[in-house]
Design an enzyme around this catalytic site. Structure first.
Site, PDB file in Angstrom:
ATOM      1  N   LYS A   9      -5.597  -2.803  -1.171  1.00 47.65           N
ATOM      2  CA  LYS A   9      -6.384  -2.325  -0.118  1.00 47.65           C
ATOM      3  C   LYS A   9      -7.171  -1.023  -0.266  1.00 47.65           C
ATOM      4  O   LYS A   9      -8.262  -0.836   0.148  1.00 47.65           O
ATOM      5  CB  LYS A   9      -5.680  -2.278   1.526  1.00 47.65           C
ATOM      6  CG  LYS A   9      -4.482  -1.408   1.084  1.00 47.65           C
ATOM      7  CD  LYS A   9      -3.123  -2.318   1.613  1.00 47.65           C
ATOM      8  CE  LYS A   9      -1.867  -1.536   0.984  1.00 47.65           C
ATOM      9  NZ  LYS A   9      -0.906  -2.565   0.955  1.00 47.65           N
ATOM     10  N   GLU A  60      -8.156 -11.291  -0.017  1.00 42.20           N
ATOM     11  CA  GLU A  60      -7.699 -11.739   1.259  1.00 42.20           C
ATOM     12  C   GLU A  60      -6.110 -10.913   1.439  1.00 42.20           C
ATOM     13  O   GLU A  60      -5.960 -10.534   2.565  1.00 42.20           O
ATOM     14  CB  GLU A  60      -7.321 -13.357   1.236  1.00 42.20           C
ATOM     15  CG  GLU A  60      -6.513 -13.840   2.218  1.00 42.20           C
ATOM     16  CD  GLU A  60      -7.368 -13.766   3.473  1.00 42.20           C
ATOM     17  OE1 GLU A  60      -8.312 -14.437   3.568  1.00 42.20           O
ATOM     18  OE2 GLU A  60      -6.963 -12.800   4.611  1.00 42.20           O
ATOM     19  N   VAL A  64      -5.451  -7.471   3.404  1.00 41.50           N
ATOM     20  CA  VAL A  64      -5.208  -7.003   4.918  1.00 41.50           C
ATOM     21  C   VAL A  64      -4.172  -8.180   5.345  1.00 41.50           C
ATOM     22  O   VAL A  64      -4.678  -9.446   5.104  1.00 41.50           O
ATOM     23  CB  VAL A  64      -6.545  -6.964   5.507  1.00 41.50           C
ATOM     24  CG1 VAL A  64      -6.345  -6.852   6.936  1.00 41.50           C
ATOM     25  CG2 VAL A  64      -7.262  -6.060   4.888  1.00 41.50           C
ATOM     26  N   GLY A 122      -1.332  -9.133   4.872  1.00 41.50           N
ATOM     27  CA  GLY A 122      -0.428  -9.968   4.030  1.00 41.50           C
ATOM     28  C   GLY A 122      -0.825 -11.452   3.774  1.00 41.50           C
ATOM     29  O   GLY A 122      -1.789 -11.788   3.471  1.00 41.50           O
ATOM     30  N   GLY A 159      11.251  -4.403   0.469  1.00 41.50           N
ATOM     31  CA  GLY A 159       9.807  -4.542  -0.260  1.00 41.50           C
ATOM     32  C   GLY A 159       8.940  -4.549   0.634  1.00 41.50           C
ATOM     33  O   GLY A 159       7.787  -5.021   0.007  1.00 41.50           O
ATOM     34  N   GLU A 214       5.263   0.829   1.180  1.00 43.98           N
ATOM     35  CA  GLU A 214       4.275   1.217  -0.108  1.00 43.98           C
ATOM     36  C   GLU A 214       5.161   2.120  -0.825  1.00 43.98           C
ATOM     37  O   GLU A 214       6.177   2.601  -0.354  1.00 43.98           O
ATOM     38  CB  GLU A 214       3.177   2.108   0.646  1.00 43.98           C
ATOM     39  CG  GLU A 214       2.191   1.273   1.241  1.00 43.98           C
ATOM     40  CD  GLU A 214       1.382   0.208   0.540  1.00 43.98           C
ATOM     41  OE1 GLU A 214       0.986   0.568  -0.474  1.00 43.98           O
ATOM     42  OE2 GLU A 214       1.919  -1.154   1.206  1.00 43.98           O
ATOM     43  N   ASP A 230      -2.072   3.232   5.531  1.00 47.57           N
ATOM     44  CA  ASP A 230      -2.254   1.951   4.890  1.00 47.57           C
ATOM     45  C   ASP A 230      -3.045   0.933   6.001  1.00 47.57           C
ATOM     46  O   ASP A 230      -4.092   0.415   5.782  1.00 47.57           O
ATOM     47  CB  ASP A 230      -0.740   1.178   4.763  1.00 47.57           C
ATOM     48  CG  ASP A 230      -0.881  -0.289   4.530  1.00 47.57           C
ATOM     49  OD1 ASP A 230      -1.089  -0.385   3.505  1.00 47.57           O
ATOM     50  OD2 ASP A 230      -0.637  -0.884   5.375  1.00 47.57           O
ATOM     51  N   LYS A 235      -6.664  -0.869   6.128  1.00 45.21           N
ATOM     52  CA  LYS A 235      -6.917  -2.396   6.282  1.00 45.21           C
ATOM     53  C   LYS A 235      -8.028  -2.604   7.308  1.00 45.21           C
ATOM     54  O   LYS A 235      -8.977  -3.393   7.341  1.00 45.21           O
ATOM     55  CB  LYS A 235      -5.618  -2.982   6.653  1.00 45.21           C
ATOM     56  CG  LYS A 235      -4.682  -2.951   5.400  1.00 45.21           C
ATOM     57  CD  LYS A 235      -3.293  -3.452   5.939  1.00 45.21           C
ATOM     58  CE  LYS A 235      -2.509  -3.430   4.875  1.00 45.21           C
ATOM     59  NZ  LYS A 235      -1.006  -3.665   5.252  1.00 45.21           N
TER      60      LYS A 235
HETATM   61  N1  HSE Z   1       3.204  -1.523   3.085  1.00 50.96           N
HETATM   62  C1  HSE Z   1       2.565  -2.668   3.608  1.00 50.96           C
HETATM   63  C2  HSE Z   1       3.190  -2.751   4.791  1.00 50.96           C
HETATM   64  C3  HSE Z   1       2.388  -3.678   2.764  1.00 50.96           C
HETATM   65  O1  HSE Z   1       4.205  -2.537   5.315  1.00 50.96           O
HETATM   66  O2  HSE Z   1       2.276  -3.721   5.683  1.00 50.96           O
HETATM   67  C4  HSE Z   1       1.359  -4.862   2.978  1.00 50.96           C
HETATM   68  O3  HSE Z   1      -0.016  -4.264   2.822  1.00 50.96           O
END
Ligand code: HSE
Length: 405
Positions: free
Chosen positions: A100, A124, A127, A129, A182, A185, A196, A200
């Site tokens: 992104k 895709e 934004v 996931g 996971g 970021e 983030d 998006k």
């Molecule tokens: N760090 C981002 C989140 C990952 O937590 O949404 C997905 O873009």
């Protein structure tokens, strides 16, 4: 057969290899041909993993290989990702990315480069996931003027806010859990400061407006100032607090913001909990629509990447994405947006209420049991610039949270 290369074997890259392996025959059926990963570019070797025999360390090997028709960029960051993506497009290879930061900063020029070389640049996974929001805006909701997109677009902070809200969990502890899962970021500041989500909503705003929306123009506030006391007030009011990223068309302009908002149970995003993302879209013909799904994590993000790979292979030689121009869109100023404000104020309610109402007009007061050194109030609907001018007259405001209606 289509041969592709994956740049980066981190969380998303390893997810892409896994999805391609697990669902290979179904992917081949949908793409109309087999798709094979020929290379995985990474600095490390990953012995004993499914990428072991595919690893290469030099991008030049990939870009020079005429068999490679598509490059998947899942390295993250601006450089070298931008150079690798641009060079891949210039070499006539389509590119699919989950990055992104790259799309928000260089999307317009990369889309233009893709068009010039008759290949696709698809993003895709950048934004929401696994939620197919970009494809929906680009392919399905094309008969509508999109009047509003308001989303929970960051899984990490939604996970954190949910845990803090329902379990009374501690900020640092829930951030660590999100990182261990996971979702976060590499630099969690990007999640908790709202950067983030900002990138998006800038991408979505560019998609709906057809112009470049600079993420730096979007007012962005994260969740770092959120306290358990704020959550107590929200509960008392029967509301929740969510980090929203929103773009609304108002008076021929787009007004965009990323900030924590108080939501009533009647709001469509009130019940979106945990790592889930959701996007509320209002079209001038469609009315309201909601998109919901896993917004972060290895396999949901990889699922969106693989969806783009299939799309690019199926549409070889055809432009899939509507580009946005490099012309910068002027956003509506934050001060002109009208809303209600929840304010926590230090001091005695009885002593201060008259002065508060003289400044803000009639307010609804909220007090907490056993708390006598502060109180809360919700203002009427007003321009943010008016709120700010009035708030400047008080040195005892502890926190302000916007209210989304
Ligand atoms: N760090 C981002 C989140 C990952 O937590 O949404 C997905 O873009």
């Amino acid at each position: 057969m289509a041969k592709i290369a994956v740049l980066g074997y981190g969380t998303v890259g390893s997810g892409v290899v896994e999805v391609m392996n697990i669902n290979s025959s179904m992917i081949a059926r949908r793409a109309g041909e087999e798709i094979t990963i020929k290379y995985v570019l990474d600095l490390n070797d990953f012995p004993g993993t499914p990428a072991e025999k595919l690893i290469v360390h030099d991008f030049e090997q990939i870009v020079a290989d005429e068999e490679i028709e598509l490059v998947v960029e899942v390295m993250g960051g601006i450089e070298p990702a931008n150079t690798f993506v641009r060079r891949s497009l210039e070499a006539g290879k389509s590119v699919v990315t989950s990055n992104k930061a790259l799309v928000a900063k260089h999307g317009a020029e990369l889309l233009k480069t893709a068009k010039e070389h008759h290949v696709n640049f698809l993003f895709e996974a950048s934004v929401g996931g696994g939620i197919p929001i970009i494809r929906s805006l680009n392919n399905a909701l094309t008969g509508d003027e999109i009047e509003e997109i308001t989303g929970i677009l960051n899984g990490t902070t939604n996970y954190m806010m949910t845990k803090m809200f329902y379990d009374g969990a501690d900020y640092d502890e829930v951030l660590k859990e999100a990182q261990d899962n996971g979702y976060a970021e590499r630099n969690p500041e990007a999640d908790v400061e709202g950067y983030d989500a900002c990138r998006k909503i800038a991408i979505l705003s560019s998609v709906i407006s057809g112009c470049y929306v600079n993420f730096e123009d979007i007012y962005t506030e994260g969740i770092t100032k959120m306290t358990s006391r704020d959550i107590c007030y929200a509960r008392k009011m029967g509301m929740t607090i969510k980090l929203l990223a929103s773009a609304k068309r108002e008076d021929e302009k787009i007004s965009a913001i990323v900030a924590p908002f108080l939501l009533l149970p009647s709001h469509p995003l009130y019940n979106i909990d945990g790592v889930f993302n959701s996007v509320f879209v209002k079209g001038n013909m469609l009315g309201d629509a909601m998109f919901y799904g896993s917004g972060a994590g290895k396999l949901p993000t990889a699922s969106a990447v693989v969806g783009d790979i299939v799309d690019a292979v199926k549409n070889r030689g055809r432009d899939v994405m509507a580009a946005w121009t490099e012309e910068k869109l002027e956003l509506k100023s934050k001060g002109d947006a009208k809303r209600k404000f929840f304010v926590r104020m230090a001091g005695d309610k009885e002593e201060l209420l008259q002065k508060v109402e003289a400044a803000f007009g009639p307010v609804t007061v909220i007090t907490l049991k056993d708390v006598s050194d502060e109180f809360g109030f919700i203002t009427g609907r007003m321009k943010e610039s008016i709120y700010e001018a009035m708030a400047a007259g008080f040195s005892n405001i502890l926190h302000m949270i916007r209210v989304e209606e």
